[in-house]
Design an enzyme around this catalytic site. Structure first.
Site, mmCIF file in Angstrom:
data_model
loop_
_atom_site.group_PDB
_atom_site.id
_atom_site.type_symbol
_atom_site.label_atom_id
_atom_site.label_comp_id
_atom_site.label_asym_id
_atom_site.label_seq_id
_atom_site.Cartn_x
_atom_site.Cartn_y
_atom_site.Cartn_z
ATOM 1 C CD GLU A 117 34.226 49.466 41.529
ATOM 2 O OE1 GLU A 117 33.182 49.617 40.839
ATOM 3 O OE2 GLU A 117 34.549 50.253 42.423
ATOM 4 C CG HIS B 179 33.259 49.847 52.236
ATOM 5 N ND1 HIS B 179 31.958 50.264 52.133
ATOM 6 C CD2 HIS B 179 33.989 50.712 51.481
ATOM 7 C CE1 HIS B 179 31.909 51.347 51.363
ATOM 8 N NE2 HIS B 179 33.119 51.644 50.951
ATOM 9 C CG HIS C 47 19.703 35.145 19.266
ATOM 10 N ND1 HIS C 47 20.244 34.034 19.858
ATOM 11 C CD2 HIS C 47 19.030 35.797 20.245
ATOM 12 C CE1 HIS C 47 19.918 34.019 21.148
ATOM 13 N NE2 HIS C 47 19.185 35.066 21.412
ATOM 14 C CG HIS D 283 41.071 47.602 52.208
ATOM 15 N ND1 HIS D 283 42.133 47.778 51.351
ATOM 16 C CD2 HIS D 283 41.055 48.699 53.005
ATOM 17 C CE1 HIS D 283 42.723 48.936 51.619
ATOM 18 N NE2 HIS D 283 42.101 49.508 52.619
ATOM 19 C CG HIS E 232 16.265 39.428 20.036
ATOM 20 N ND1 HIS E 232 17.319 40.295 20.006
ATOM 21 C CD2 HIS E 232 16.518 38.564 21.054
ATOM 22 C CE1 HIS E 232 18.179 39.960 20.965
ATOM 23 N NE2 HIS E 232 17.713 38.926 21.619
#
Lengths: 690, 690
Positions: A436, A498, A30, A486, A278
């Site tokens: 998170e 969940h 790059h 949990h 790039h």
């Protein structure tokens, strides 16, 4: 004012030339950003940052994070110029086997690299974490010092690219940085409007400066794209950038965001301002043309003017001098604060204090018991006074994850403290918000910064949200602890979105991460002990929402076995088992009940508690064989998750009590029964395996 | 102007009462937001949205996404009131086993639920995807219609909470929504300043409205917190919200963001405006007190005034009428556009057109071969004219992922099209920017919206960035295809941050996701076929960066075996193998070479290509046994990843050619050799297994 000589300018152009040469030699890489960020990087390393190339680990150094890690040359070439030990040969070995210059900067591999970057957005979170850690450490060691007067005061600088800005983790970490009022953080955004798919307008039209202002950051724009890029109008106004950085330094109540508008690959005549610059070598012709424009000999490669390198290397002497001055201030502080000095020495090596483990609670046998998340809270409470290096919090689940050390103040500017969470800027409890991923990247930054031991919590299933950061913690061998509660369908009513099913196996797949799922309160204490005793890796604690019986250790084996990953919790009556039940976490209780029934039917049955496969597989073969003798083929794994990670131990005859489908919304007790996590089913599977 | 009667007001209060009752009955749940969003939800369902409770799948309906899925009652109670079939008994069974009202809304489970939500932030991305899909479908079926005049024109509404706003995926999806100028999208942000950790200021001080303005959204604020919340000053100005929604509808060149400032749990006298109201039952006393405030009998539960339900249910008649009117317009369109009608019918059932597979390319044997990512590009190019429903793109890696169908325009407002990517609002190639997580959520929204078949690409290792969305695709059984390239250390120089090691096993852990890693160009074509023929699940294609030999199918078995997940690619000379080599992707070639050497040493050796474990395990036992006879214990898995997901097939005698550590930055060839992915090593492992 900035002292910027012709030699400085030439050094910057040398950076561009070296970047082109290195990529050309490798055949890939790059070059573009390394070329256009050359002035900014040189400015930081040569004129702005306090650092000492002869001691990359100097505590008082400013930190530099290259969030756009693909532009590793931006960093490598500065490390070469400043004298960190990288040579031109190293630059020429870019992206090659065993070189010091891998494709992306790797922490622990190349001196001067503060953090492994490449996965985009992470570096912003890492920088935020470093800036938070700096304040926490100041609070631990030198809280009374005037602003800027402590040897623990320093600055964190980061470069980021369009890709970093587009990633969600940039949002999470940056929003929190504002709440935390991180005046010691400056983020320079390379706004070049080019990414791999060329012109970024195909996918990006946000006003990043306005966005950061909306977070509450101090925002400045330095525009080098003074005119029509098609006409090559470009003015690398280093002085303006320097002023902006000085201004950012002077704003101490907010993090600073500097939008630096550049042309990628400048001044390559054909490939500047294109996606081609790039991520690919420019090609021999374009390199030659660019060298000519810059006044370099197009026939030479890796050519550095002696005058240039000599000039650049002066930063090393200046750094040594700054270091020496700092040392005086550090020594004065140490003399005045012998206890803090002792703590700092201890933390610098991540040595735990003598006898610390005596503080760990022991839980009496109790058929009702407590949830392992609640046991974890007791552990944290007990460790709080013993291990000041330990701190952490949750992604808005403090009460659920039980991650708050009782009575400890929050780490929060006083004005944002609340009735529920009183705190101050040097507090201890972290509040990540519902972020998170940001939490994961910030925890990495904290661990990278110094000797504190950070932890962070959320529901186990949402470890997915932070997984890229967890992988990097493992790759970098950072001692971060995850408190993931949990940990199964035992979560109950919140339902399948969940309830982790595949999560334990998927986390065990991460190389270098220890996953520990304790069976009861005492195993939880030993799990924390194991986590803290390892300083070369992250540890994930998988903890239950629901209550777990506290196993009677006068009848069953000591929970100390946790440190060996798996241990014989209850031996077969005969001493020679015909079947082995291997359980983790909340399912171990069913193994013990099933053992009684199997023994009653005349089958000698052993129960192995295996909270951590990784620790078990680290034991010598003799121990592993003692716990799981090769000859005993009848084995049953019992874990409220998929069986994948147990196949290795089950062999062909083995059976798994597992769940191979998503959960459901209902009370936990119903779910465990419906999905076969019962002693009866363990017995049935054992009989099938026999 | 809004027609808002006393009965409407009473209906809204009834919603609050039902929300409290349902949570109280369950003993847990989230009452607060259901109470405070009651007027907004009722307004949408009763006064604003075009929907027909008697036909939840009506193509012309407006879509509603509850991103804050924990507030499932917000939706369930509207579904009850509007007449979608939910009863008071269902509400009373909230969060219980087998009920229609699970803790979080579940797509495919409860009529009227458009999407499974709960993991925060996802719903915003889903809504963006739905809004994009609506435009794409309009482009496919009815591009010439005036704005608003097509039966395919409709609106997407979403509610989101502080948690959604804090999550990174909200940033990614929202930034892209602006580029896409989604005038058919209205996002209402419930700004109540309360989350689980109580007052959000502990972790949040962003000005979300300013942030969305920075993205380029149309932003309005409706503030119901008119005064001091401590004094109970609160004015639910439904008219103001209605005006804002009308204004949002009228702005057709940008998505709309409405900041709705509410008090959570209002008007509960003690728990409003606290974290307690968020995720717990209010308690009998508080519920009674709130009912009294609202003029309800505190001794009654689940009591709904007949007048109220009759009034609310009128929406059903209005919906049926709107549906009937729409039907006329649809029928007129169908009459005028018989081909488009046929396409629409076909897509509505996700039926593939007769003979479509004939378009799939066949690749001639070629020792040099091509990368499977390049083969995938050929497949996409071939399918483009045959399957108009197929569309997709990449998270800024178009050229690397080879996800662009040659010659197809980009899906992009013309003003944002670029030289590299010409396109228009009805185009086909998607540009997600460097936003993998947003991509994942958007792909889900597209799949949920209608019959198109979306795909999205990034590097395999960055599947971690989008993993939460992939899990939800699997949970919802959505036919999304992931094009994940650079599927091993074969990625080469970019190094360990970019090289998947654990990723294949970790993805196989996701229940309901098919992971396919083809060995050559022809397997790639069959992999795409398998992916498209499954309409009830997502499929992950793991494709190589590097060239792979195109296997000579006149010598070896047909690649059609891909559809069975694993197949005998090359039988042992004896027809009865002593050892079986099981390879995937780029490692199959080494199995074939190793087979030659093992046969030369006198060992009958079978090579099994197993691109997809999930498809293999779906075969009947007889087939599985034919491919992997139980009696042949000497088995070697060969895959450039960890062995975890192979343990099941290896048994105790089996050996894995795998990599149990992170990769490195170097050319791919060097890495494969250094890390043992060679025919020699396969031979050695085979001999070890024998």
């Amino acid at each position: 004012a900035l002292n910027w000589s012709d030699l400085d300018r030439k050094a910057v152009d040398t950076v561009r030339v070296l970047a082109m040469d290195a990529v050309e030699k490798a055949g890939n890489g790059h070059p573009g950003t390394a070329m256009s960020l050359a002035p900014a990087a040189y400015l930081l390393f040569n004129k702005v940052m306090r650092h000492d190339p002869t001691d990359p680990n100097w505590v008082g150094r400013d930190r530099f994070v290259l969030s756009c890690g693909h532009s590793s040359l931006t960093l490598y070439i500065q490390l070469y110029l400043a004298g960190y030990g990288l040579s031109l040969d190293d630059l020429a070995a870019l992206r090659q086997w065993d070189s010091l210059t891998p494709g992306h900067p790797e922490y622990g591999h190349t001196p001067g690299v503060e953090v492994t970057t490449g996965p985009l957005g992470q570096g912003i979170g890492n920088a935020v974490g470093m800036a938070m850690a700096a304040r926490r450490e100041r609070g631990l060691f030198d809280p009374a010092a005037e602003p800027g007067a402590s040897p623990f005061d320093h600055h964190v600088y980061a470069f980021c690219s369009d890709g970093d800005i587009e990633e969600g983790v940039s949002h999470e970490a940056s929003a929190l940085a504002s709440v935390q009022k991180l005046g010691n953080l400056t983020l320079i955004y390379d706004d070049n409007e080019i990414s791999i798919e060329d012109d970024t307008r195909i996918a990006k039209n946000e006003d990043a400066g306005a966005r950061y202002a909306a977070y509450g950051w101090h925002v400045q724009t330095v525009d080098w794209r003074t005119g029509d890029p098609a006409k090559g109008d470009y003015h690398e106004d280093v002085e303006a950038l320097h002023q902006a950085i000085m201004e950012a330094q002077s704003v101490t109540d907010r993090p600073s965001f500097i939008v630096l508008r550049t042309i990628i690959g400048w001044p390559a005549p054909n490939k500047q301002n294109t996606g081609k610059a790039h991520g690919s070598a420019l090609g021999a012709d374009e390199v030659a043309a660019t060298k000519t424009i810059l006044g370099f000999d197009p026939n030479e490669t890796f050519a550095v003017d002696a005058e240039v390198i000599e000039h650049a290397r002066q930063v090393s002497a200046r750094g040594a001098q700054a270091h020496a001055e700092w040392q005086k201030s550090y020594d004065a502080w140490a003399g005045a604060n012998p206890d803090a000095k002792k703590l700092h020495d201890r933390m610098a090596t991540r040595t735990l204090p003598d006898g610390w483990a005596a503080a760990l609670p022991e839980f009496p046998a109790d058929a009702k018991g407590i949830a392992s998340r609640a046991a974890s809270a007791k552990v944290l409470e007990a460790l709080a006074p013993v291990l000041p290096e330990l701190w952490g919090g949750s992604a808005d689940l403090a009460e659920s994850n039980n991650t708050t050390m009782k009575g400890e103040p929050s780490f929060i500017p006083s004005e944002y403290a609340t009735k529920s969470f009183p705190g101050n800027e040097y507090g201890r409890t972290l509040h990540f918000g519902i972020r998170e991923h940001g939490m994961g990247a910030i925890l990495n930054g904290i661990a990278l910064h110094g000797g504190t031991r950070p932890y962070g919590g959320t529901f186990l299933v949402f470890s997915d949200y932070m997984r890229p950061a967890v992988r990097l913690a493992a790759l970098m061998k950072l001692p971060v602890t995850y408190v993931w509660t949990h940990d199964s369908i035992g979560l109950g009513e919140d339902g399948p979105t969940h309830q982790p099913i595949e999560t334990l196996s998927a986390l065990r797949a991460i190389v270098g991460l220890d996953v520990v799922r304790p069976a009861d309160a005492n195993e939880t204490a030993w799990a924390w002990r194991g986590a803290l005793e390892h300083t070369d890796r992250p540890t994930a604690l998988a903890l239950s929402r629901q209550g777990l019986p506290t196993i009677d250790r006068s009848t069953y084996a000591s929970a100390e076995g946790v440190l060996r990953g798996g241990y014989i919790l209850s031996e077969a009556s005969s001493g020679t088992p015909e079947v082995i039940l291997i359980g983790t976490g909340s399912e171990v209780q069913h193994c013990l009940t099933a053992q009684e029934r199997l023994e009653a039917q005349g089958t000698p049955t052993r129960v192995v508690s295996m909270p951590c496969q990784e620790w078990f597989f680290e034991q010598d073969t003799a121990y592993q064989q003692r716990v799981l003798p090769r000859g005993v083929k009848a084995r049953v794994s019992v874990e409220a998750g998929i069986r994948m990670s147990w196949d290795r131990l089950l062999g062909e005859a083995g059976e798994a009590v597992s769940i191979e489908h998503y959960g459901a919304s209902a009370p936990a007790k119903t779910l465990f029964e419906q999905f076969g996590f019962t002693a009866d089913n363990v017995v049935a599977k054992a009989n099938a395996a026999l």
